[in-house]
Design a protein around this motif. Structure first.
Motif, PDB file in Angstrom:
ATOM      1  N   LYS A 340       1.105  -1.113  -0.037  1.00  0.00           N
ATOM      2  CA  LYS A 340       0.017   0.188   0.112  1.00  0.00           C
ATOM      3  C   LYS A 340       0.909   1.331   0.098  1.00  0.00           C
ATOM      4  N   LEU A 341       1.914   1.372   0.930  1.00  0.00           N
ATOM      5  CA  LEU A 341       2.971   2.353   0.709  1.00  0.00           C
ATOM      6  C   LEU A 341       3.567   2.543  -0.548  1.00  0.00           C
ATOM      7  N   ASN A 342       4.027   1.612  -1.146  1.00  0.00           N
ATOM      8  CA  ASN A 342       4.814   1.890  -2.230  1.00  0.00           C
ATOM      9  C   ASN A 342       3.516   2.292  -3.430  1.00  0.00           C
ATOM     10  N   ASN A 343       2.589   1.385  -3.529  1.00  0.00           N
ATOM     11  CA  ASN A 343       1.979   1.611  -4.660  1.00  0.00           C
ATOM     12  C   ASN A 343       1.152   2.887  -4.823  1.00  0.00           C
ATOM     13  N   VAL A 344       0.311   3.276  -3.678  1.00  0.00           N
ATOM     14  CA  VAL A 344      -0.307   4.564  -3.665  1.00  0.00           C
ATOM     15  C   VAL A 344       0.643   5.754  -3.832  1.00  0.00           C
ATOM     16  N   ARG A 345       1.769   5.849  -3.136  1.00  0.00           N
ATOM     17  CA  ARG A 345       2.645   6.828  -3.312  1.00  0.00           C
ATOM     18  C   ARG A 345       3.151   6.840  -4.716  1.00  0.00           C
ATOM     19  N   GLU A 346       3.423   6.025  -5.277  1.00  0.00           N
ATOM     20  CA  GLU A 346       3.845   5.955  -6.855  1.00  0.00           C
ATOM     21  C   GLU A 346       2.629   6.232  -7.649  1.00  0.00           C
ATOM     22  N   ALA A 347       1.648   5.626  -7.345  1.00  0.00           N
ATOM     23  CA  ALA A 347       0.526   6.019  -8.301  1.00  0.00           C
ATOM     24  C   ALA A 347       0.175   7.747  -8.289  1.00  0.00           C
ATOM     25  N   ILE A 348       0.232   8.059  -7.071  1.00  0.00           N
ATOM     26  CA  ILE A 348       0.037   9.499  -7.072  1.00  0.00           C
ATOM     27  C   ILE A 348       1.069  10.218  -7.958  1.00  0.00           C
ATOM     28  N   GLU A 349       2.233  10.077  -7.694  1.00  0.00           N
ATOM     29  CA  GLU A 349       3.381  10.557  -8.470  1.00  0.00           C
ATOM     30  C   GLU A 349       3.101  10.337  -9.991  1.00  0.00           C
ATOM     31  N   ILE A 350       2.890   9.252 -10.552  1.00  0.00           N
ATOM     32  CA  ILE A 350       2.480   9.129 -11.898  1.00  0.00           C
ATOM     33  C   ILE A 350       1.481   9.873 -12.376  1.00  0.00           C
ATOM     34  N   ALA A 373      -5.542  12.028  -9.692  1.00  0.00           N
ATOM     35  CA  ALA A 373      -4.654  12.406  -8.804  1.00  0.00           C
ATOM     36  C   ALA A 373      -5.181  12.952  -7.620  1.00  0.00           C
ATOM     37  N   THR A 374      -6.439  13.531  -7.510  1.00  0.00           N
ATOM     38  CA  THR A 374      -7.011  14.335  -6.500  1.00  0.00           C
ATOM     39  C   THR A 374      -7.849  13.172  -5.587  1.00  0.00           C
ATOM     40  N   ASN A 375      -8.378  12.129  -6.397  1.00  0.00           N
ATOM     41  CA  ASN A 375      -8.768  11.138  -5.682  1.00  0.00           C
ATOM     42  C   ASN A 375      -7.723  10.137  -5.006  1.00  0.00           C
ATOM     43  N   LEU A 376      -6.459  10.133  -5.307  1.00  0.00           N
ATOM     44  CA  LEU A 376      -5.352   9.489  -4.850  1.00  0.00           C
ATOM     45  C   LEU A 376      -5.183  10.076  -3.489  1.00  0.00           C
ATOM     46  N   GLU A 377      -5.516  11.545  -3.326  1.00  0.00           N
ATOM     47  CA  GLU A 377      -5.118  12.119  -2.084  1.00  0.00           C
ATOM     48  C   GLU A 377      -5.800  11.447  -1.069  1.00  0.00           C
ATOM     49  N   SER A 378      -7.135  10.993  -1.219  1.00  0.00           N
ATOM     50  CA  SER A 378      -7.781  10.192  -0.286  1.00  0.00           C
ATOM     51  C   SER A 378      -7.356   8.766   0.083  1.00  0.00           C
ATOM     52  N   VAL A 379      -6.872   8.286  -1.070  1.00  0.00           N
ATOM     53  CA  VAL A 379      -6.373   6.871  -0.896  1.00  0.00           C
ATOM     54  C   VAL A 379      -4.977   6.839  -0.141  1.00  0.00           C
ATOM     55  N   LEU A 380      -4.280   7.788  -0.349  1.00  0.00           N
ATOM     56  CA  LEU A 380      -3.142   7.940   0.409  1.00  0.00           C
ATOM     57  C   LEU A 380      -3.380   7.845   2.127  1.00  0.00           C
ATOM     58  N   THR A 381      -4.574   8.536   2.352  1.00  0.00           N
ATOM     59  CA  THR A 381      -4.846   8.845   3.620  1.00  0.00           C
ATOM     60  C   THR A 381      -5.677   7.795   4.256  1.00  0.00           C
ATOM     61  N   TYR A 382      -6.775   7.253   3.524  1.00  0.00           N
ATOM     62  CA  TYR A 382      -7.628   6.139   4.156  1.00  0.00           C
ATOM     63  C   TYR A 382      -6.778   4.779   4.126  1.00  0.00           C
ATOM     64  N   GLU A 383      -7.513   3.838   5.028  1.00  0.00           N
ATOM     65  CA  GLU A 383      -6.786   2.433   5.235  1.00  0.00           C
ATOM     66  C   GLU A 383      -5.397   2.643   5.718  1.00  0.00           C
ATOM     67  N   GLY A 384      -5.142   3.591   6.400  1.00  0.00           N
ATOM     68  CA  GLY A 384      -3.822   3.992   6.906  1.00  0.00           C
ATOM     69  C   GLY A 384      -3.051   4.586   6.228  1.00  0.00           C
ATOM     70  N   THR A 385      -2.635   5.797   6.789  1.00  0.00           N
ATOM     71  CA  THR A 385      -1.815   6.875   6.152  1.00  0.00           C
ATOM     72  C   THR A 385      -0.368   6.200   5.732  1.00  0.00           C
ATOM     73  N   VAL A 386       0.165   7.038   4.705  1.00  0.00           N
ATOM     74  CA  VAL A 386       1.319   6.648   4.351  1.00  0.00           C
ATOM     75  C   VAL A 386       2.532   6.334   5.537  1.00  0.00           C
TER      76      VAL A 386
END
Ligand code: FAD
Length: 404
Positions: A340-350, A373-386
């Motif tokens: 989750k840490l890697n893929n959401v962080r990289e997805a938002i960068e992409i 990109a704006t959706n992923l701001e939530s995904v970065l936070t929910y289900e455990g933040t980065v």
């Protein structure tokens, strides 16, 4: 003794062609059944979500959510990897591929499915009584009843152990009071799985949302996950029968077990948002001309595209690896945190890099990248933040707990 190298033409004709959309040939890792699930969900999303998602997003609504839920139920996408009770019993890789395809359309649709299947249904399936399973799961799998999962509170997010929501015994009943915040599907749910303190520790409760004292006002003015219902849950002395409690778990182990399952879907889903943004940028770079040639012909654009492709397909490879471990019963929570840490962080960068390739068009809803990109701001936070996943991994690596 060394073998003779094949002639150049023989060597290249023996190789499969390079596919810009699958540069590592990851399709080869999939079974025919995996591909069938992926293609079915992709077609559904292309037909039912993509033509309208920009409009829904702009309006901040998910109209027809009940119909969408029933269609997703018919596809077998709700509680997809669970067994029995009308669930599809699919493998973890197939569930992951479905999450990827849904999130390539929009994170809001994937969130609807994740919360339904991996949080609300999973909690009942894993920790519920046989009666609770029979009562709720078949209709939830069919999308006839939408579920939500209430853990977060206004003052307690990353630290749910400090929650205030309380269920106290009153004769044979339970009386539940408190507030939950940021609850996906809340206002449209027919059933809420609510976690509360009790005299015996944290317990889960299956709460019909028409119970007197229960309300779920919708949270508006969001700039992320706009095509998703997010709500507050207010419980004002909600009286529940003795058998409303999930009997098979006490303590944070319960909600955290559900979150692990949902986070696994996010490992895949985030790569869907990234893929959609990468492909939009790749197409754009080949057609948009500046200084007399396509911008994809400039080295700086190619460097961006190459880096995006590397992270995208590494992320999918990682998701597939975790899926295989899950199917083998060998996937640890720390490994899900890794993903989750890697893929959401990289997805938002992409998505952000894709945005730059589209220039001013990148901020328009005509293209999907800013929405993802704006959706992923939530995904970065929910289900455990980065930060929470860094701390989980940090603890696993060092043996030292840095949470508090
Ligand atoms: C759109 C959306 C949908 C959601 N859906 C649901 C849902 O369906 N059900 C549900 O229960 N919840 C849901 N959530 C809530 C989500 O899970 C929480 O927002 C998340 O757990 C973070 O909690 P918080 O927002 O209170 O942030 P906080 O916990 O207040 O954290 C704020 C910041 O402090 C950092 N931080 C906190 N503690 C530490 C520490 N020890 N060390 C270092 N940094 C720290 C965090 O990482 C973060 O950066 C949703 C959220 C959103 C945005």
């Amino acid at each position: 003794m060394s073998a003779q190298p094949p002639s150049k033409s023989a060597a290249s004709s023996a190789l499969p062609p390079f596919d810009p959309r699958d540069p590592l040939g990851l399709d080869d890792l999939l079974t025919d059944e995996d591909r069938a699930v992926r293609d079915t969900v992709r077609r559904w999303a292309a037909d039912r979500v993509l033509p309208q998602i920009a409009d829904w997003y702009e309006r901040g609504e998910l109209p027809g959510i009940r119909e969408l839920a029933r269609e997703l139920g018919s596809l077998g996408a709700l509680g997809m990897s669970l067994t029995g009770y009308g669930c599809a019993g699919a493998g973890a890789v197939q569930y992951g591929l479905a999450c990827l395809e849904l999130e390539a359309a929009d994170s809001g649709i994937r969130s609807l499915v994740s919360v339904q299947g991996s949080l609300a249904m999973y909690a009942i399936w894993r920790f519920g009584s046989e009666e609770q399973k029979q009562q709720w799961l078949p209709r939830m799998a069919a999308g006839e009843i939408i579920g939500c999962f209430g853990l977060t509170e206004p003052d307690h997010g990353s630290d749910p152990a400090a929650m205030r929501t309380y269920a106290k015994r009153d004769g044979g009943d339970w009386v539940l009071s408190g507030r939950k915040m940021w609850i996906t599907n809340g206002s449209v749910a027919g059933v809420a799985v609510v976690w509360a303190q009790t005299d015996d520790g944290i317990r889960g409760f299956v709460v019909p949302t028409d119970s007197p004292g229960f309300s779920a006002p919708e949270i508006t003015h969001k700039w992320s996950l706009r095509a998703s219902v997010t709500s507050e849950l207010v419980m004002d002395e909600v009286r529940l029968p003795a058998d409303a409690v999930l009997p098979e778990v006490t303590g944070l182990r319960g909600p955290l077990g559900c979150l692990s399952h949902a986070r696994y879907g996010i490992v895949w889903g985030s790569m869907g948002a990234a893929r959609a943004s990468f492909e939009a940028a790749l197409d754009y770079a080949k057609t948009r001309e500046q200084f007399g040639k396509p911008i994809g012909g400039f080295q700086l654009t190619q460097a961006k595209l190459a880096d995006m492709a590397v992270e995208l397909h590494k992320g999918i490879l990682l998701a597939h690896h975790l899926g295989q471990r899950m199917d083998a019963g060998r996937l640890r929570p720390e490994q899900i945190s890794f993903g989750k840490l890697n893929n959401v962080r990289e997805a938002i960068e992409i998505c952000r890099t894709a945005r730059t390739i589209l220039g001013a068009n990148g901020i328009s809803l005509e293209y999907p990248v800013m929405r993802h990109a704006t959706n992923l701001e939530s995904v970065l936070t929910y289900e455990g933040t980065v930060e929470m996943h860094q701390l989980v991994l940090g603890k696993a690596l060092t043996g030292l707990d840095a949470f508090r």
